[in-house]
Design a protein around this motif. Sequence first.
Motif, PDB file in Angstrom:
ATOM      1  N   PRO A  36      22.795 -54.440 -11.781  1.00 24.69           N
ATOM      2  CA  PRO A  36      22.321 -54.412 -13.289  1.00 24.69           C
ATOM      3  C   PRO A  36      23.389 -54.893 -14.087  1.00 24.69           C
ATOM      4  O   PRO A  36      24.486 -54.507 -14.288  1.00 24.69           O
ATOM      5  N   LEU A  37      22.685 -55.726 -14.981  1.00 22.21           N
ATOM      6  CA  LEU A  37      23.574 -56.493 -16.084  1.00 22.21           C
ATOM      7  C   LEU A  37      23.471 -55.788 -17.416  1.00 22.21           C
ATOM      8  O   LEU A  37      23.856 -56.367 -18.559  1.00 22.21           O
ATOM      9  N   ASP A  38      22.750 -54.758 -17.384  1.00 20.80           N
ATOM     10  CA  ASP A  38      22.701 -54.020 -18.585  1.00 20.80           C
ATOM     11  C   ASP A  38      23.962 -53.157 -18.533  1.00 20.80           C
ATOM     12  O   ASP A  38      24.133 -52.241 -19.610  1.00 20.80           O
ATOM     13  N   ARG A  39      24.523 -52.899 -17.680  1.00 18.95           N
ATOM     14  CA  ARG A  39      25.782 -51.941 -17.347  1.00 18.95           C
ATOM     15  C   ARG A  39      27.083 -52.651 -18.088  1.00 18.95           C
ATOM     16  O   ARG A  39      27.341 -53.711 -17.387  1.00 18.95           O
ATOM     17  N   LEU A  40      27.667 -52.140 -18.909  1.00 17.02           N
ATOM     18  CA  LEU A  40      28.801 -52.839 -19.717  1.00 17.02           C
ATOM     19  C   LEU A  40      29.884 -53.512 -18.377  1.00 17.02           C
ATOM     20  O   LEU A  40      30.492 -54.637 -18.949  1.00 17.02           O
ATOM     21  N   GLU A  41      30.080 -52.336 -17.719  1.00 19.73           N
ATOM     22  CA  GLU A  41      31.403 -52.856 -16.552  1.00 19.73           C
ATOM     23  C   GLU A  41      30.764 -54.236 -15.784  1.00 19.73           C
ATOM     24  O   GLU A  41      31.547 -55.075 -15.499  1.00 19.73           O
ATOM     25  N   ASN A  42      29.756 -54.231 -15.337  1.00 18.46           N
ATOM     26  CA  ASN A  42      29.044 -55.324 -14.601  1.00 18.46           C
ATOM     27  C   ASN A  42      28.980 -56.581 -15.502  1.00 18.46           C
ATOM     28  O   ASN A  42      29.432 -57.886 -15.168  1.00 18.46           O
ATOM     29  N   ARG A  43      28.581 -56.255 -16.707  1.00 14.26           N
ATOM     30  CA  ARG A  43      28.428 -57.482 -17.802  1.00 14.26           C
ATOM     31  C   ARG A  43      29.978 -58.020 -18.211  1.00 14.26           C
ATOM     32  O   ARG A  43      29.917 -59.279 -18.090  1.00 14.26           O
ATOM     33  N   SER A  44      30.888 -57.288 -18.464  1.00 14.61           N
ATOM     34  CA  SER A  44      32.140 -57.770 -18.433  1.00 14.61           C
ATOM     35  C   SER A  44      32.622 -58.710 -17.318  1.00 14.61           C
ATOM     36  O   SER A  44      33.333 -59.481 -17.772  1.00 14.61           O
ATOM     37  N   LEU A  45      32.746 -57.773 -16.385  1.00 11.01           N
ATOM     38  CA  LEU A  45      33.166 -58.629 -14.993  1.00 11.01           C
ATOM     39  C   LEU A  45      32.457 -60.070 -14.652  1.00 11.01           C
ATOM     40  O   LEU A  45      33.149 -61.054 -14.727  1.00 11.01           O
ATOM     41  N   VAL A  46      31.142 -60.098 -14.939  1.00 12.71           N
ATOM     42  CA  VAL A  46      30.437 -61.200 -14.831  1.00 12.71           C
ATOM     43  C   VAL A  46      30.914 -62.282 -15.832  1.00 12.71           C
ATOM     44  O   VAL A  46      31.139 -63.484 -15.494  1.00 12.71           O
ATOM     45  N   LEU A  47      31.155 -61.932 -17.120  1.00 13.98           N
ATOM     46  CA  LEU A  47      31.453 -62.559 -18.187  1.00 13.98           C
ATOM     47  C   LEU A  47      32.888 -63.223 -17.922  1.00 13.98           C
ATOM     48  O   LEU A  47      33.186 -64.576 -17.997  1.00 13.98           O
ATOM     49  N   GLN A  48      33.741 -62.340 -17.642  1.00 11.60           N
ATOM     50  CA  GLN A  48      35.020 -62.918 -17.179  1.00 11.60           C
ATOM     51  C   GLN A  48      35.005 -63.776 -15.990  1.00 11.60           C
ATOM     52  O   GLN A  48      35.831 -64.807 -15.871  1.00 11.60           O
TER      53      GLN A  48
END
Length: 567
Positions: free
Chosen positions: A236-248
């Motif tokens: 799930p990309l609404d989770r801040l940790e997943n979102r940050s990891l994917v952006l990085q």
Amino acid sequence: MKRWAVHPPIPQEAKTHFGDIHPVIAQVLYNRGIKDYQTAIDFLDGKDPQHNAMHMKGMQSAIGRIRQAIRKKENIVIYGDFDADGVTSTALLVQTLTALGANVKPYIPHRVDEGYGLNTPALLQMAGNGTDLVITVDCGVRSVEEVKTATEAGLDIIITDHHSIGDEIPPALAVINPKQEDCPYPEDMLAGVGIAFRLAEMLIKVETANSRTSPTITREELLDLVAIGTVADLAPLDRLENRSLVLQGLEELNKARRPGVYELLQVSGVEPGSVDATAIGYSLGPRINAAGRLESAMIAYQLLSTSDINEAKQLADTLQDLNTQRQELTQLAQDEARELALSEAMTDLPLIFAAAPHFKPGIVGLVAGRLTEEFYRPAIVIEQGEEESRGSCRSIPEVNITEVLDECADLLLRHGGHAQAAGFTIKTSNIPAFREKLMELVQKRLHKQIAEPTLIADARVPLSFATLELAQQLHRLEPTGFANSLPLFISERLRVVDYKGVGKEGKHLKLRLSEGPISVDAIGFGLGQWARTMPMYVDVAYYLQVNEWNGRVAAQLNVQDIKPAGT
């Protein structure tokens, strides 16, 4: 025709909590559970929440045992899974441990010969070959008996996994899975590769703090693998940790420094520098998955691990060929599975169920997914063997399919997965009873529910909101994907100024819509049939996007559905 639903408007008192954020974006963020300005800014900026991975249950024990194995030059095996999440996890940990001086090898089971997860013959062979430590990635949390047998044979087992927990935790040396009830780590929705990355990150950190020389690897070098595995596994990309990891990870991925990534982008037709989550989900992920579906996932592993550009090109070409085969086989199997399932349908079935001996185990999940999308029902597709059979499940939001499988555990040899995607192994003789019980359990869950495909829009907006400025601001919501879908809007009673079918056989629809003095171009992919029966006024559900064409940049509606105005 799909049912339309719209999130309720953000309460007036909540609007003040979003400061100067555009009201439409504030509504979208509110729909995703974000209620205040600082959280909204952190989300839009992709801020890393910087949770301490040492707080994951089992992490410290795992770090200590791995460092011991490195110092003593023990033999380590990374035991992965054959999908993109498992392959990237395996490549990530092997790369990390190799750089830290470990004797480490990868092992990814063959989908047909061994099936999903840990298997006893493979573990016993490892023990016989002198392996000391096995670290699982993206699998193992339900392999209780396999871990018991392996431990008795002298193996130390460390499990890293993200799948749902069963009734019993395997008796491994350490189990790292934030879904454990007593795990204090604040996020439990990482992909398997996300958990493998946190383990690698902690190893690098500890080795850096305790070594006179700096490790020859950095966390940044691993982030491209994290992005691929996280998006491809629908974390799930609404989770801040997943979102940050994917952006990085996207930042690293777009540099294409890994030879295998560069060549994979080439065969996918994706330019380095333009890779986003959509490119991972529809181009990179399927090609990586194709290896394990039709041949061996080790092909994809070698692609992501090689430092030789020529080898990378050959492997990428192989994946391209396998992906083409996968597409053709999936379509054939989908047609047959549909026919099989419907031939048994006396009434409206609560789920789609098809089993045949010639279904390839590597594509049953894809076929189930397509049938679920077509019929909006859970789908079970089984590759039927003489004594044992393997199946895949895909489901709809109304039915948690892993919970259903849990209630059928007495008929299954093993099973596991997520709420809307799971897999299992079953004795072939149990299939009729399994089918009957599934029908009963799913029927109970669907009773009195409206189970039909639904477009859930973020907001109703006037056409005057469909500006280039807003379209550009919406880009801050990227990466979009599972649980953070592209914002969907509805505008009603728009006048159709112009329209025509475009593309091969007029399959798509191009039109211009207006509301008062405001008019906007729109495109509807796969909606060409509306060119034959277009009403004067329409309601549309759409994504607001930036369209660049011949040097002109403008807002455009990417129409997902159309209804005659007021219907």
